[in-house]
Design a protein around this motif. Structure first.
Motif, PDB file in Angstrom:
ATOM      1  N   LEU A  12       0.811  -1.218   0.000  1.00 57.56           N
ATOM      2  CA  LEU A  12       0.000   0.000   0.000  1.00 57.56           C
ATOM      3  C   LEU A  12       0.846   1.270   0.000  1.00 57.56           C
ATOM      4  O   LEU A  12       0.479   2.263  -0.632  1.00 57.56           O
ATOM      5  CB  LEU A  12      -0.955   0.018   1.200  1.00 57.56           C
ATOM      6  CG  LEU A  12      -2.140  -0.930   1.117  1.00 57.56           C
ATOM      7  CD1 LEU A  12      -3.018  -0.776   2.351  1.00 57.56           C
ATOM      8  CD2 LEU A  12      -2.967  -0.704  -0.138  1.00 57.56           C
ATOM      9  N   VAL A  24      -5.670  10.110   0.711  1.00 52.27           N
ATOM     10  CA  VAL A  24      -4.692   9.304   1.455  1.00 52.27           C
ATOM     11  C   VAL A  24      -3.390  10.088   1.593  1.00 52.27           C
ATOM     12  O   VAL A  24      -2.747  10.409   0.607  1.00 52.27           O
ATOM     13  CB  VAL A  24      -4.424   7.955   0.741  1.00 52.27           C
ATOM     14  CG1 VAL A  24      -3.417   7.124   1.519  1.00 52.27           C
ATOM     15  CG2 VAL A  24      -5.720   7.186   0.533  1.00 52.27           C
ATOM     16  N   ILE A  26      -0.311   9.238   2.540  1.00 55.92           N
ATOM     17  CA  ILE A  26       0.528   8.071   2.831  1.00 55.92           C
ATOM     18  C   ILE A  26       1.862   8.464   3.459  1.00 55.92           C
ATOM     19  O   ILE A  26       2.399   7.720   4.276  1.00 55.92           O
ATOM     20  CB  ILE A  26       0.726   7.200   1.565  1.00 55.92           C
ATOM     21  CG1 ILE A  26       1.160   5.784   1.947  1.00 55.92           C
ATOM     22  CG2 ILE A  26       1.700   7.835   0.590  1.00 55.92           C
ATOM     23  CD1 ILE A  26       0.133   4.963   2.660  1.00 55.92           C
ATOM     24  N   TYR A  39      -7.402   2.815   9.029  1.00 55.70           N
ATOM     25  CA  TYR A  39      -7.400   2.601   7.588  1.00 55.70           C
ATOM     26  C   TYR A  39      -8.523   3.354   6.884  1.00 55.70           C
ATOM     27  O   TYR A  39      -8.794   3.104   5.714  1.00 55.70           O
ATOM     28  CB  TYR A  39      -7.502   1.100   7.287  1.00 55.70           C
ATOM     29  CG  TYR A  39      -6.249   0.379   7.667  1.00 55.70           C
ATOM     30  CD1 TYR A  39      -5.172   0.338   6.801  1.00 55.70           C
ATOM     31  CD2 TYR A  39      -6.118  -0.231   8.903  1.00 55.70           C
ATOM     32  CE1 TYR A  39      -3.998  -0.295   7.156  1.00 55.70           C
ATOM     33  CE2 TYR A  39      -4.949  -0.871   9.269  1.00 55.70           C
ATOM     34  CZ  TYR A  39      -3.898  -0.902   8.386  1.00 55.70           C
ATOM     35  OH  TYR A  39      -2.741  -1.529   8.751  1.00 55.70           O
ATOM     36  N   ILE A  42      -7.522   5.093   3.607  1.00 49.44           N
ATOM     37  CA  ILE A  42      -7.223   4.104   2.565  1.00 49.44           C
ATOM     38  C   ILE A  42      -8.518   3.504   2.024  1.00 49.44           C
ATOM     39  O   ILE A  42      -8.703   3.398   0.814  1.00 49.44           O
ATOM     40  CB  ILE A  42      -6.267   3.033   3.111  1.00 49.44           C
ATOM     41  CG1 ILE A  42      -4.880   3.665   3.306  1.00 49.44           C
ATOM     42  CG2 ILE A  42      -6.205   1.818   2.200  1.00 49.44           C
ATOM     43  CD1 ILE A  42      -3.883   2.823   4.040  1.00 49.44           C
ATOM     44  N   SER A  45     -10.320   5.798  -0.279  1.00 52.95           N
ATOM     45  CA  SER A  45      -9.602   6.198  -1.494  1.00 52.95           C
ATOM     46  C   SER A  45     -10.415   5.824  -2.729  1.00 52.95           C
ATOM     47  O   SER A  45     -11.280   4.948  -2.701  1.00 52.95           O
ATOM     48  CB  SER A  45      -8.235   5.512  -1.556  1.00 52.95           C
ATOM     49  OG  SER A  45      -8.391   4.123  -1.789  1.00 52.95           O
ATOM     50  N   TYR A  75       0.279  -0.895   6.661  1.00 52.48           N
ATOM     51  CA  TYR A  75       0.240  -0.594   5.233  1.00 52.48           C
ATOM     52  C   TYR A  75       1.412  -1.155   4.439  1.00 52.48           C
ATOM     53  O   TYR A  75       1.293  -1.431   3.259  1.00 52.48           O
ATOM     54  CB  TYR A  75       0.123   0.922   5.028  1.00 52.48           C
ATOM     55  CG  TYR A  75       1.244   1.685   5.690  1.00 52.48           C
ATOM     56  CD1 TYR A  75       2.387   2.008   4.988  1.00 52.48           C
ATOM     57  CD2 TYR A  75       1.169   2.034   7.035  1.00 52.48           C
ATOM     58  CE1 TYR A  75       3.421   2.674   5.602  1.00 52.48           C
ATOM     59  CE2 TYR A  75       2.203   2.710   7.656  1.00 52.48           C
ATOM     60  CZ  TYR A  75       3.330   3.019   6.934  1.00 52.48           C
ATOM     61  OH  TYR A  75       4.358   3.660   7.548  1.00 52.48           O
TER      62      TYR A  75
END
Length: 107
Positions: A12, A24, A26, A39, A42, A45, A75
């Motif tokens: 991810l 996201v 990240i 999450y 995510i 998304s 992730y």
């Protein structure tokens, strides 16, 4: 083997760095052991909203990790199995196959 000839894993972190999504963030994720992650971003998304079966499978993996108390499920340990051109084929199974034993409780 998790993936076959001509396939590779894309976790991810790698996925959202390669294919950014405004929902996201990240790069704000930090790899801490002994921590449960949220999450929500995510799962909200664009990719997971347009691929509900993949989202359901990820939710199941997250649930199993919570039931097992696996605080190392994060992730970077969640991966897609992809073709050479990065087309996603499926979500890779959880790294520790023993974690699936908790899923039997849900059936």
């Amino acid at each position: 083997m998790i993936y076959g000839e001509g396939e590779h894993l894309l976790n991810l972190l790698e996925f959202f760095r390669k294919y950014p999504d405004d929902k996201v963030h990240i790069d704000d994720y930090v790899n801490y052991c002994q921590m449960f992650y949220d999450y929500t971003e995510i799962l909200e998304s664009d990719y997971f909203q347009t691929h509900p079966a993949m989202a359901e499978e990820l939710v199941l993996q997250i649930l199993v990790s919570i039931l097992k108390g696996d605080q190392n499920y994060h992730y970077e340990n969640i991966a897609f199995v992809c073709r050479e051109d990065d087309k996603i084929l499926r979500l890779a199974p959880m790294i520790d196959p023993g974690q699936y034993a908790a899923a039997d409780v849900l059936v």
